[in-house]
Design an enzyme around this catalytic site. Structure first.
Site, PDB file in Angstrom:
ATOM      1  N   TRP A   1       5.529  -2.632   2.766  1.00  0.00           N
ATOM      2  CA  TRP A   1       4.517  -1.974   3.607  1.00  0.00           C
ATOM      3  C   TRP A   1       4.671  -2.303   5.080  1.00  0.00           C
ATOM      4  CZ3 TRP A   1       2.722   2.243   1.994  1.00  0.00           C
ATOM      5  CH2 TRP A   1       2.359   2.444   0.660  1.00  0.00           C
TER       6      TRP A   1
ATOM      7  N   ASP B   1      -2.341  -5.873   8.440  1.00  0.00           N
ATOM      8  CA  ASP B   1      -2.628  -4.973   7.324  1.00  0.00           C
ATOM      9  C   ASP B   1      -3.050  -5.859   6.147  1.00  0.00           C
ATOM     10  OD1 ASP B   1      -2.635  -3.269   5.162  1.00  0.00           O
ATOM     11  OD2 ASP B   1      -0.588  -2.519   5.441  1.00  0.00           O
TER      12      ASP B   1
ATOM     13  N   LYS C   1      -7.822  -0.865  -3.014  1.00  0.00           N
ATOM     14  CA  LYS C   1      -7.197  -1.972  -3.739  1.00  0.00           C
ATOM     15  C   LYS C   1      -8.280  -2.947  -4.202  1.00  0.00           C
ATOM     16  CE  LYS C   1      -3.454   0.046  -2.391  1.00  0.00           C
ATOM     17  NZ  LYS C   1      -2.466  -0.393  -1.422  1.00  0.00           N
TER      18      LYS C   1
HETATM   19  C1  LIG Z   1      -1.687   0.485  -0.487  1.00  0.00           C
HETATM   20  C2  LIG Z   1      -1.211  -0.105   0.773  1.00  0.00           C
HETATM   21  C3  LIG Z   1      -0.888   0.705   1.858  1.00  0.00           C
HETATM   22  C4  LIG Z   1      -0.978   2.220   1.811  1.00  0.00           C
HETATM   23  O1  LIG Z   1      -2.322   2.627   1.729  1.00  0.00           O
HETATM   24  P1  LIG Z   1      -2.728   4.172   1.825  1.00  0.00           P
HETATM   25  O2  LIG Z   1      -4.225   4.113   1.827  1.00  0.00           O
HETATM   26  O3  LIG Z   1      -2.147   4.862   0.644  1.00  0.00           O
HETATM   27  O4  LIG Z   1      -2.173   4.710   3.096  1.00  0.00           O
HETATM   28  C5  LIG Z   1      -0.464   0.072   3.017  1.00  0.00           C
HETATM   29  N1  LIG Z   1      -0.374  -1.259   3.103  1.00  0.00           N
HETATM   30  C6  LIG Z   1      -0.664  -2.066   2.062  1.00  0.00           C
HETATM   31  C7  LIG Z   1      -0.533  -3.545   2.226  1.00  0.00           C
HETATM   32  C8  LIG Z   1      -1.093  -1.512   0.861  1.00  0.00           C
HETATM   33  O5  LIG Z   1      -1.384  -2.309  -0.172  1.00  0.00           O
END
Ligand SMILES: *Cc1c(COP(=O)(O)O)cnc(C)c1O
Length: 362
Positions: A102, A171, A195
């Site tokens: 990511w 993030d 998540k």
């Molecule tokens: C799931 C995830 C993403 C992507 O999320 P979206 O809402 O599908 O854009 C980005 N970074 C991390 C760490 C994730 O777990």
């Protein structure tokens, strides 16, 4: 139907108590005779939801007054684009620490808007395990330094923050609300909800006020932090239902004892699974101990040829969605806040049964 446990990485399991509460209120929210999905985001009933969610998050994460919490849409990938546009001019440099899938995606997107420098952190040690090296100090004052605290796909947790004068942007899509953090170490934290926080559709941004009014690039107003902060995250219609379910999740976490209780549970659950995997001569996880995620546990079977049978039998046993991400293959068990310890015990029991059956067939 007998009990099932949902190991999906996202959209992921929600606490059963939360789903029941949502169900109870579904047709008649706050005595209004309609559902929360059917009322104006500017109605007193919804504004109360919005305010209480903010208050709960401030309490849970100990967010100081000089930070705003924004309730946006567009997911974490939306933030991959919004962060550089809001925080850097196109000729400015930004710095991305790459710890896995990511963070690499975030760096890739930012290249469209700023001058991106990257540091790859993944390395292998003498035992062949994957670990994250300590980031080199960042000395050239980039507009910000971006990192991913928990790599959901790789199953890697970042434990050492870089040395820098620039604001840190993190993030935390898969780990926000899974443990206590010191907000003041960060200029901006973002997370998609699906998540560990609530349903898909909501994206949280926690931003230090001084970063709100950086002179920014031309961009859509819905992604402009200043614009959304001034509008109370209601410049456009927010995802009201996801916001409400998130409030119920926050109330549930508070009732469980807050983030220190979540952290203790998540440590206990993941340690139970890692301990089993480590003593097994059938399954493998090759992430170094210090960088192992406490919420996403990837593992491999001795051969990919066993995977279809493994997944089929796991599903029959009520253990759902264990397939790993296509980028890394293998299996992955996500153990977010909502996963009870009994779910991890059921998984370990199944792993043991599957391993001993497979060994007999050899
Ligand atoms: C799931 C995830 C993403 C992507 O999320 P979206 O809402 O599908 O854009 C980005 N970074 C991390 C760490 C994730 O777990």
């Amino acid at each position: 139907m007998s009990q099932v446990f949902n190991f999906s990485a996202g959209p992921a399991m929600l606490p059963e108590a939360v789903l029941r509460k949502v169900q109870e209120n579904l047709l008649n929210f706050n005595g209004l005779g309609v559902s929360v999905m059917e009322i104006s985001h500017r109605s007193p009933a919804f504004l109360a939801v919005a305010k209480e969610t903010q208050d709960c998050l401030r309490t849970l994460l100990a967010i100081p007054d000089h930070y705003h919490i924004l309730f946006l849409q567009g997911g974490a990938r939306g933030q991959f684009a919004a962060v550089p546009q809001n925080l850097a001019k196109s000729e400015q440099s930004t710095h991305y620490l790459c710890s896995g899938y990511w963070s690499a995606c975030a760096a890739q997107e930012a290249k469209r808007f700023t001058r991106v420098q990257q540091q790859a952190l993944q390395q292998h040690n003498a035992r062949g395990e994957l670990f994250l090296r300590t980031p080199d100090p960042i000395l050239n004052n980039p507009a910000y330094v971006h990192l991913c605290s928990n790599e959901t796909i790789d199953g890697i947790r970042m434990t050492t923050l870089p040395q820098t004068q620039s604001p840190l942007v993190a993030d935390m899509s898969s780990c926000l609300l899974s443990e206590t953090i010191d907000i003041c170490q960060y200029g901006l934290i973002y997370a998609c909800a699906q998540k560990n926080i609530g349903p898909a559709g909501l994206t949280l941004v926690i931003i230090r006020d001084e970063l709100l009014n950086r002179e920014t690039q031309l961009m859509p107003d819905i992604f402009n932090y200043q614009c959304q902060a001034q509008a109370g995250s209601m410049y456009n219609t927010p995802s009201t239902f996801a916001w409400y379910v998130t409030l119920e999740v926050c109330r549930w976490i508070l009732a469980q004892g807050g983030l220190s209780a979540m952290a203790a549970d998540n440590e206990k659950k993941s340690a139970y699974l890692y301990d089993y995997l480590d003593q097994s001569n059938f399954y493998t996880n090759t992430i170094a101990k210090e960088n192992r995620s406490r919420v996403n546990v990837p593992f491999h079977l001795p051969t990919p040829a066993l995977e279809p049978a493994f997944l089929q039998q796991a599903t029959q046993a009520g253990l759902l969605f264990l397939q790993g991400h296509r980028a890394v293959g293998g299996m992955r068990a996500s153990l977010y806040n909502a996963m009870p310890f009994s779910g991890v015990q059921a998984l370990v029991d199944f792993l043991e049964q599957f391993a001993s059956k497979s060994k007999k067939h050899q």
